[in-house]
Design an enzyme around this catalytic site. Structure first.
Site, PDB file in Angstrom:
ATOM      1  CB  CYS A   1     -12.354  -8.317 -23.463  1.00  0.00           C
ATOM      2  SG  CYS A   1     -11.687  -9.757 -23.269  1.00  0.00           S
TER       3      CYS A   1
ATOM      4  CB  CYS B   1      -7.913 -10.871 -21.433  1.00  0.00           C
ATOM      5  SG  CYS B   1      -8.704 -11.874 -23.197  1.00  0.00           S
ATOM      6  CB  SER B   2      -7.011  -6.537 -23.168  1.00  0.00           C
ATOM      7  OG  SER B   2      -6.046  -7.007 -23.594  1.00  0.00           O
ATOM      8  CB  CYS B   3     -10.880  -9.898 -26.963  1.00  0.00           C
ATOM      9  SG  CYS B   3     -10.316 -11.157 -26.143  1.00  0.00           S
TER      10      CYS B   3
END
Lengths: 216, 87, 91
Positions: free
Chosen positions: A121, A124-126
């Site tokens: 991702c 962000c940090s999906c």
């Protein structure tokens, strides 16, 4: 490359149970910890959230782990009809196995000899956290997020996965509402293994694509 | 024949889900994903209309030119309809 | 090896983020917008959950759930409870 196994042990020693001590509750109180306490207390006082809801949510997240994904992968390896359902709708197939994944929209991508999939991702940090639990630290670093899309082969080599040029790499950037899980290739020599034994071969990294399923 | 698209190259300030490294790049629609609330409105607490979302597949040489490790490797990303131009 | 366990305060930030999102106090996009607005150097200076509690707070303030004055007052009170998280975590 960043593996999330910093040597806590060398910094703080190990507890009697063999785990590193957690410094959070007895270290100096930080500004951000004070903010967390304040936000939580204000939400509770204003009846927006109950302490029981917070406890239940923490327990629900703690209960999620890569073992859940490994169980789904092992089922897909053993049951062709399930595998077809998993590749068509990985969220529905995971729910069918009894996993509470909430509103997660999950897409499974299959590794074969010809294709290797890698999940990232960049924004962000999906991460498929409702199935696999919280992402590893390295997954959230700017280094992994920027390099996985630009030089996935170099990143994979640093994780110990060296793929021939004939294998096509497909990187998946989780930019919006979907989350991804890799269905790793079933290792050779596993024909006689049970589903539970197979699940033990499936690491978290294998389901992100930075690893392969272990060979028994 | 897969439908070819180009990601719009606009650079407005604020929260968008189209990564800057894909803007202006050409790819093919891999699959439609249905309609989802527009994050560019959700991000500001506004009522958000539903927009079609697609997975778009790009070749690495389209993204990185000669610096691509292997030109035929691909990258998939999810992009909202209003960020795509049909070619 | 599945990485380190998170600290209690970090797990609480995660739970607040999920619960407030589920209750409609903000959206994940609102959180991402707040994170991005912190600028590039926030990524260097602050840890993951430090940034997330800042984003949760920013959205709750914007949504009128509580005021900055209430937050500031409470954070001062909390500092007076004791020098560690363990001592300050429950009012």
């Amino acid at each position: 490359m960043p593996h999330d196994h910093p040597d806590h042990a060398h910094d703080h020693g190990l507890s009697p149970s063999g785990h590193p001590y957690r410094a959070d509750n007895d270290g100096p109180l930080t500004y951000w910890q004070r903010m967390e306490i304040a936000v939580r207390e204000l939400l509770i006082e204003k009846a927006k959230i109950t302490p029981a809801e917070i406890t239940a949510q923490i327990e629900a997240m703690d209960a999620r782990s890569p073992a859940n994904g490994a169980a789904v992968v092992a089922r897909a390896w053993c049951d062709p009809a399930f595998k077809a359902r998993f590749l068509a709708d990985a969220g529905a197939a995971s729910r069918e196995m009894g996993f509470d994944i909430g509103p997660l929209n999950l897409i499974a991508v299959e590794n074969t000899e010809a294709v290797h999939n890698l999940i990232v991702c960049t924004l962000c940090s999906c991460y498929p956290r409702n199935l696999l639990g919280l992402p590893p630290d390295w997954y959230k670093t700017r280094q992994y997020r920027s390099r996985a899309v630009r030089e996935p082969r170099a990143v994979l080599r640093e994780f110990g996965v060296d793929l021939p040029d004939s294998t096509r790499i497909r990187v998946h950037d989780s930019t919006a509402d979907m989350r991804y899980i890799v269905l790793p290739a079933r290792p050779a020599g596993t024909d006689k293994m049970t589903e539970a034994e197979l699940a033990s071969l499936v690491s978290r990294d294998a389901m992100i694509g930075t690893g392969l399923a272990r060979t028994p | 024949m897969a439908e070819r698209v180009r990601v719009r190259a606009m650079m407005p300030p604020g929260h968008v889900r189209a990564p800057s490294y894909l803007r202006g790049k050409e790819g093919v629609i891999e699959r439609p994903l249905g309609a989802f609330h527009n994050p560019e409105q959700l991000a500001y607490g506004l009522p958000a209309e539903k927009k079609p979302l697609y997975r778009v597949r790009f070749r690495m040489d389209e993204l990185w030119g000669k610096a691509a490790e292997n030109p035929g490797d691909t990258l998939d990303a999810e992009l909202y309809d209003h960020w795509l131009e049909r070619l | 090896m599945d990485g380190h366990d998170f600290a209690l305060w970090e797990k609480r930030v995660d739970a607040l983020m999920v619960l407030c999102g589920a209750k409609g106090f903000f959206t994940v996009d609102g959180l991402r917008r707040a994170l991005e607005d912190m600028g590039e150097d926030a990524f260097e200076k602050h840890s993951y959950y430090e940034r997330w509690i800042a984003a949760v707070n920013q959205n709750l303030i914007e949504g009128g759930v509580y005021s900055l004055e209430e937050l500031g007052t409470r954070m001062e009170e909390i500092a007076a409870r004791g020098p560690t998280y363990g001592e300050a975590q429950n009012g």
